[in-house]
Motif scaffolding. Sequence first.
Motif, mmCIF file in Angstrom:
data_model
loop_
_atom_site.group_PDB
_atom_site.id
_atom_site.type_symbol
_atom_site.label_atom_id
_atom_site.label_comp_id
_atom_site.label_asym_id
_atom_site.label_seq_id
_atom_site.Cartn_x
_atom_site.Cartn_y
_atom_site.Cartn_z
ATOM 1 N N GLY A 16 -1.930 13.558 -0.720
ATOM 2 C CA GLY A 16 -1.043 14.659 -0.361
ATOM 3 C C GLY A 16 0.072 14.178 0.548
ATOM 4 O O GLY A 16 -0.066 13.164 1.244
ATOM 5 N N THR A 17 1.189 14.884 0.543
ATOM 6 C CA THR A 17 2.334 14.455 1.364
ATOM 7 C C THR A 17 1.957 14.350 2.836
ATOM 8 O O THR A 17 2.252 13.351 3.502
ATOM 9 N N GLY A 18 1.301 15.386 3.361
ATOM 10 C CA GLY A 18 0.905 15.362 4.770
ATOM 11 C C GLY A 18 -0.085 14.252 5.062
ATOM 12 O O GLY A 18 0.020 13.562 6.079
ATOM 13 N N LYS A 59 0.840 -1.197 0.000
ATOM 14 C CA LYS A 59 0.000 0.000 0.000
ATOM 15 C C LYS A 59 0.876 1.249 0.000
ATOM 16 O O LYS A 59 1.757 1.403 0.848
ATOM 17 N N ILE A 60 0.596 2.129 -0.974
ATOM 18 C CA ILE A 60 1.342 3.383 -1.129
ATOM 19 C C ILE A 60 0.344 4.535 -1.148
ATOM 20 O O ILE A 60 -0.726 4.422 -1.733
ATOM 21 N N ASP A 61 0.701 5.633 -0.509
ATOM 22 C CA ASP A 61 -0.148 6.829 -0.555
ATOM 23 C C ASP A 61 0.732 8.046 -0.322
ATOM 24 O O ASP A 61 1.902 7.911 0.049
ATOM 25 N N GLY A 62 0.162 9.235 -0.552
ATOM 26 C CA GLY A 62 0.899 10.453 -0.273
ATOM 27 C C GLY A 62 0.850 11.455 -1.395
ATOM 28 O O GLY A 62 -0.209 11.706 -1.982
ATOM 29 N N SER A 63 1.987 12.022 -1.724
ATOM 30 C CA SER A 63 2.108 13.152 -2.638
ATOM 31 C C SER A 63 1.469 12.928 -4.001
ATOM 32 O O SER A 63 1.714 11.919 -4.657
ATOM 33 N N GLU A 92 -5.180 19.427 -3.053
ATOM 34 C CA GLU A 92 -4.087 18.459 -3.096
ATOM 35 C C GLU A 92 -4.069 17.718 -4.435
ATOM 36 O O GLU A 92 -3.118 17.017 -4.751
ATOM 37 N N ASP A 93 -5.130 17.881 -5.219
ATOM 38 C CA ASP A 93 -5.230 17.252 -6.533
ATOM 39 C C ASP A 93 -4.805 18.262 -7.597
ATOM 40 O O ASP A 93 -5.525 19.218 -7.890
ATOM 41 N N ASP A 94 -3.646 18.044 -8.188
ATOM 42 C CA ASP A 94 -3.119 18.993 -9.171
ATOM 43 C C ASP A 94 -4.010 19.113 -10.405
ATOM 44 O O ASP A 94 -4.013 20.154 -11.074
ATOM 45 N N ASN A 95 -4.763 18.078 -10.721
ATOM 46 C CA ASN A 95 -5.664 18.141 -11.869
ATOM 47 C C ASN A 95 -6.770 19.181 -11.667
ATOM 48 O O ASN A 95 -7.225 19.815 -12.618
ATOM 49 N N VAL A 96 -7.180 19.372 -10.418
ATOM 50 C CA VAL A 96 -8.177 20.398 -10.085
ATOM 51 C C VAL A 96 -7.586 21.785 -10.352
ATOM 52 O O VAL A 96 -8.255 22.675 -10.894
ATOM 53 N N GLY A 127 -2.833 22.519 -1.564
ATOM 54 C CA GLY A 127 -3.449 22.562 -0.249
ATOM 55 C C GLY A 127 -2.402 22.474 0.844
ATOM 56 O O GLY A 127 -1.255 22.084 0.603
ATOM 57 N N THR A 128 -2.783 22.818 2.049
ATOM 58 C CA THR A 128 -1.820 22.895 3.150
ATOM 59 C C THR A 128 -1.263 21.541 3.572
ATOM 60 O O THR A 128 -0.249 21.481 4.257
#
Length: 335
Positions: free
Chosen positions: A67-69, A34-38, A194-198, A166-167
Motif C-alpha cells: 500500500g502507498t502508506g 528494493k521497491i514497495d508501496g502502492s 490494500e490488495d485489489d485482488n481481494v 484500506g486506509t
Amino acid sequence: MRKIFLLIATAAFLSSCGGGQKTNKTESATGAIKIDGSSTVYPVSEAVAEEFRAIQPNVNVTVGESGTGGGFKKFSRNEIDISDASRPITVEEIEACTKAGINFIEIPVAFDGLAVVVSKQNTFIDHLTVAELKKLWEPAAQGTVKTWDQIRSSFPKEPIKLYGAGTASGTYDYFTEAICGKKGASRGDYTASEDDNVLVQGVSNDKNGLAYFGLAYYEQNIDKLKLIPVDNGNGPIAPSQETVGNGTYQPLSRPEFIYVNAKSAERKEVQDFVKFYIQNAGKLAKEIGYVPLGDAEYKLAEERFTKKVTGTMFANGKSIVGTKMSDLLKLEEGK
C-alpha cells in the motif's frame, strides 16, 4: 603462427564490439533494488522490473505491494530504495523522511482511472453520479444508508455491500478526497483491503456489492465485473485509455508515482533502473491498462531525475484532483 595471430586479433575485435550479441549486458550492473508501496502502481513496477532483469540479470529487483502508506513507512525507515505511490507524499511522510535524513526524487510514471464496479449479477445500476457516490461513501452514511433504494428511489430495497481500499492506500486517499471532498472522509463499515485482488474477488461474487480500485484491475477481470460510468455533470463517462488520457473522466483520474531515495540514486544499478523505468513506463503501462504520460512529460521526468531534483511538486498538501502533470513538471523545470 600467422593463424594464431589472426585468431587473437579477431577475438580482441569481437570483445571490443561486445561480441555482436551482448550489447545490453557488456556493462552489466550488479546489486539489489528494493521497491514497495502502492498495489495500483505494483503492476507497472513489476513489469518494468521483469524487463530490466532480462537485460541486467545481475541486479536483484524485488517489488512488494504493502500500500502507498505502508511503502512510505518503509521508505522513511530507509528499508527500500523506491516507494510506489498512487498519490503524492503527505506532509507527515515528508517529516518522517526529513527526520531520518532521507531526501527523495518524485517521478510521475503514468495515469490511472479509478474504476467503480459491481458484479455481473447486478442488473439495476447502469451509472452513478458523483453526488450519489458521495451519499454512498461519506462518513454520515455509516449506519444510516443501508439499502440501495436510499441512493436512488428506482433501485431495489436490497442491502448495500461496499468494498474499497484500506486506509493505508493512496487509492483510499484519492477516492475520498475526489468524491467526499476531504482526504480520509469515508464511512468505515465496508470491506477494506490494500490488495485489489481481494476486492475483485469480494465484489464479483456479491450481487449487491460495489467496489472501487485501479482501472487495470478491472481490465484484468472484465469477465467477472461490470463497469459503472460516473456522471460529473456532463453525462455518464466510463474510464478508458481515451477518457482518462483526455481528462474527461473526472474526478477519478489521477497520476501514479515512484519516489526514489536520493542516496540510493547515487548507485549505478538504481540510476540504470530508474532511467529504464521512465523510458519504458509508457509502453508497459498501456499494455497493463493504465494511460501513459505524454512524451514531453516523460522527457521532463527524466530530466528531473538526472538533475536529482528533490522534494514534491505538491507542496503544502496541494490537491492532486484535476491536476495537469505537464503544467507541474514545467513549473518545476523552470525553478
